[in-house]
Design an enzyme around this catalytic site. Sequence first.
Site, PDB file in Angstrom:
ATOM      1  N   CYS A  48      -4.516  -0.232   7.034  1.00 50.57           N
ATOM      2  CA  CYS A  48      -4.160  -0.082   8.187  1.00 50.57           C
ATOM      3  C   CYS A  48      -4.065   0.777   9.668  1.00 50.57           C
ATOM      4  O   CYS A  48      -4.738   1.434   9.886  1.00 50.57           O
ATOM      5  CB  CYS A  48      -2.028  -0.054   8.642  1.00 50.57           C
ATOM      6  SG  CYS A  48      -1.217   0.009   9.905  1.00 50.57           S
ATOM      7  N   CYS A  51      -1.624   3.162  10.657  1.00 50.58           N
ATOM      8  CA  CYS A  51      -0.956   4.846   9.865  1.00 50.58           C
ATOM      9  C   CYS A  51      -2.186   5.244   9.249  1.00 50.58           C
ATOM     10  O   CYS A  51      -2.404   6.395   8.197  1.00 50.58           O
ATOM     11  CB  CYS A  51       0.284   4.357   9.677  1.00 50.58           C
ATOM     12  SG  CYS A  51       0.135   3.286   8.073  1.00 50.58           S
ATOM     13  N   CYS A  97       2.702  -3.591   8.003  1.00 51.12           N
ATOM     14  CA  CYS A  97       2.401  -2.799   6.541  1.00 51.12           C
ATOM     15  C   CYS A  97       3.814  -1.804   5.817  1.00 51.12           C
ATOM     16  O   CYS A  97       4.556  -1.606   6.641  1.00 51.12           O
ATOM     17  CB  CYS A  97       1.928  -1.669   7.282  1.00 51.12           C
ATOM     18  SG  CYS A  97       1.017   0.166   6.892  1.00 51.12           S
ATOM     19  N   CYS A 100       4.305   1.814   8.019  1.00 44.11           N
ATOM     20  CA  CYS A 100       4.894   2.336   9.477  1.00 44.11           C
ATOM     21  C   CYS A 100       5.162   0.800  10.401  1.00 44.11           C
ATOM     22  O   CYS A 100       6.015   0.903  11.249  1.00 44.11           O
ATOM     23  CB  CYS A 100       3.258   2.374   9.965  1.00 44.11           C
ATOM     24  SG  CYS A 100       1.663   1.478  10.339  1.00 44.11           S
ATOM     25  N   CYS A 120      -3.627 -13.667   5.964  1.00 44.05           N
ATOM     26  CA  CYS A 120      -4.892 -13.879   7.098  1.00 44.05           C
ATOM     27  C   CYS A 120      -4.140 -13.237   7.924  1.00 44.05           C
ATOM     28  O   CYS A 120      -2.738 -13.265   8.723  1.00 44.05           O
ATOM     29  CB  CYS A 120      -4.180 -15.611   7.169  1.00 44.05           C
ATOM     30  SG  CYS A 120      -4.784 -15.936   9.104  1.00 44.05           S
TER      31      CYS A 120
END
Length: 131
Positions: A48, A51, A97, A100, A120
Amino acid sequence: MAEKLDKTEQEWREELAPDRFHVLREQGTEPPFTGAYTYSKADGTYRCGACGNELFSSDAKFDSGTGWPSFTEPAVADAVELHEDTSHGMVRTEVTCARCGSHLGHVFPDGPGPTGQRYCINSLSLDLDER
Ligand SMILES: [Zn+2]
């Protein structure tokens, strides 16, 4: 499952570059064929961009021709969360995510087997940890 990260939008704004903030925290989309990882074939783990949560493995990456990095599945099933997104006059499934809550991209049911899924994902939402 990693503990949830709860930051204010102000904290994210200070931490992230403006283009990343727009995609990750304002559900933006980078223009197709512009992202750093669109054509990347490097081996590693995509984390991510906000985070550092481990999201996708390069093993699940494929060339979808759409202009965005595409994956058949997350590295760990509960690394991401799916939400119905009815913005822009379409019904899509948004991918965020799980740690976060940042926006990653969308998932479509037109990917290659065996999952049939195409995650995607914006390059700006990812950081590649090369193996
Ligand atoms: Zn995250």
